[in-house]
Design a protein around this motif. Structure first.
Motif: not given
Length: 529
Positions: A504-525
């Protein structure tokens, strides 16, 4: 191999909120416990909180609350974090609990009656944050704690001492007879060369300069030194010395149980030197293994609450999921070595291993089974060519390597072995080109073989990663139609078990992360810690 396991984390000091460094140790211990249970072994997993000492009393005074109120509030956060990270501990021991306090008092009495504890006076150097005593040589001319680098203070008070000299030869023999008692071996060499050979002084085991601790029955103005108090948690939680000692008999006394302590490098001395000596004095066997994991660093320095450079696990889990953080901690830092946390490494590891490799493999395979076979995995007819044989042999080898590595607490290396299988399965798709096979009726058997080999490879990878990916593995099984007996670990040994299952096909197990956006998000955290 022994038939049951008792595995522990250190008990954490509730001087402030836990950070990702504490999560690292607990997650890796949880992975090992889950692995053993997955294999059908009985495993008792203990963690807890170390709630006494001068530092706690001082922090409570500054906060305007009692020490008990202070630790009660912080320990709530411990439970919340372990729930967030799906930690599967069987028990949580607090050193302020009556079940622990009574055992500590009784242990002190036994050590005293054995002639291993005597009353004297201490004058020397003391580090309040580390709750540790040091000699002139160890603190040097600048009077710096060799563990944390802070300034130590002069301490002079009446105290009880434990006779370490009586047990040095037995301790060294323990090291010699059990080569894996301390892992990695470099930590054992450090204990011998840094602490034992230069001359190990008798250990202070009581304090009178503060009151927040376990009072000694024989002399109530003394409280038990926090490290003697804390180490006893490993047996007090099992009911040692009480009427309810069934767990102690089962998970400590029984030679068929392997006792494993997981701990950080900064507390090795207390566990590797003093804890075995206490147990020898009590006439109790020593642990089978003390596995010393490295420190999770922030680029150039140790992650530390006092330095304010900690990473909070909560926003990471909220944004990326529990599996992403558990996987990163287990895979990025080789268990037993120091490692660094960085936003860049976190995003890259999730993308490369989970989104691109495992998640993409599952998505491509389920899509092809749906497209070419109306969602039903075709029958398994064995290896019909060399490339099939290669991936079958690699799958069997991976299972064997994984088990051997996990049994030896080489968790990171075990994950790498599973990743190699996943990467090989992705390459197998490119080599066999199912999109071309489907165009050739004479390649019908070949196409069917590709589908069953791919699904079996994914199934095995999902099972081997189940102790790490506590929710994603179940989602993977759901997409492959894995139910019933196939959810048992033993099923990985028989090749082709995925044949006939409905995908049964369902949502992606691990959607690919936008590198620049998520690096910036973690730095903010990290900046908002």
């Amino acid at each position: 191999m022994k038939k049951r396991f008792y595995i522990t984390t250190p008990i954490y000091y509730p001087s402030a909120k836990l950070h990702i460094g504490h999560a690292y140790c607990t997650v890796l211990t949880d992975i090992f416990a889950r692995y053993k249970r997955l294999r059908g072994f009985e495993c008792y997993f203990l963690t807890g909180s170390d709630e006494h000492g001068q530092k706690i009393q001082k922090n409570a005074e500054e906060a305007g609350v009692t020490p008990q109120e202070f630790v009660d509030d912080i320990v709530k956060g411990f439970h919340e974090l372990w729930d967030l990270l799906y930690i599967s501990n069987n028990d949580f021991i607090r050193t302020t609990e009556e079940r622990h306090v009574k055992v500590v008092q009784d242990v002190f009495t036994k050590l005293y009656e054995n002639g291993d504890i005597y009353l004297s006076k201490y004058k020397g150097w003391y580090c309040v944050p580390c709750e540790a005593f040091w000699t002139d040589t160890q603190v040097g001319p600048d009077h710096i704690c060799p563990d944390c680098g802070r300034t130590v203070q002069v301490a002079e008070e009446e105290t009880y001492f434990f006779r370490t000299s009586k047990y040095i030869d037995r301790l060294l023999k323990l090291y010699e007879d059990n080569s894996k008692f301390i892992t990695p071996e470099s930590r054992k060499n450090e204990m011998i060369n840094t602490f034992i050979k230069p001359g190990l002084e008798d250990l202070c085991v009581s304090r009178t300069s503060f009151s927040w601790g376990v009072p000694i029955k024989e002399n109530p103005k003394h409280v038990v030194y926090v490290w003697l108090d804390a180490l006893i948690n490993y047996i007090s939680a099992l009911g040692y010395g009480t009427k309810n000692d069934e767990l102690f008999k089962k998970f400590w006394e029984d030679p068929e149980c392997e006792v494993i302590h997981i701990l950080g490098a900064d507390i090795t001395r207390f566990h590797a030197i003093y804890w075995p000596m206490f147990l020898m004095s009590l006439g109790i066997r020593c642990p089978d293994r003390e596995f010393i994991h490295g420190l999770l660093m922030m680029k150039d320095s140790k992650m530390s609450k006092s330095k304010g450079n900690v990473v909070d696990p909560y926003p990471l889990v909220e944004r990326y999921g529990v599996d992403a953080l558990r996987y990163y901690l287990a895979r990025e830092v080789s268990f037993g070595k120091d490692g660094n946390f960085s936003p860049e490494q976190f995003v890259e590891r999730i993308n490369v291993d989970l989104a691109n490799a495992l998640g993409n493999l599952l998505n491509r395979t389920v899509s092809m089974v749906n497209k070419y076979y109306e969602g039903v995995i075709p029958p398994y007819e064995g290896a019909i060519n060399d490339v099939d044989s290669e991936i079958e042999n690699l799958t069997k080898l991976t299972i064997s390597q994984y088990e051997k590595l996990m049994d030896d607490l080489k968790i990171t290396e075990a994950i790498v072995a599973v990743n190699d299988l996943v990467n090989r399965a992705n390459k197998y798709i490119d080599e066999t080109e199912p999109w071309n096979l489907v165009k050739d009726v004479e390649k019908k058997a070949h196409l069917a073989s590709v589908m069953v080999h791919l699904t079996h490879s994914i199934y095995v990878a999902g099972m081997l990663l189940k102790p790490v990916l506590v929710t994603a593995s179940d989602k993977l099984f759901d997409q492959l139609g894995i139910t019933g007996d196939l959810l048992n670990y033993e099923s990985v040994y028989k090749y082709g078990r995925t044949a006939g299952l409905h995908v049964t096909k369902k949502d992606q197990l691990f959607p690919r992360l936008d590198y620049e956006t998520e690096v910036e998000n973690i730095q903010t955290m990290m900046n908002n810690k």
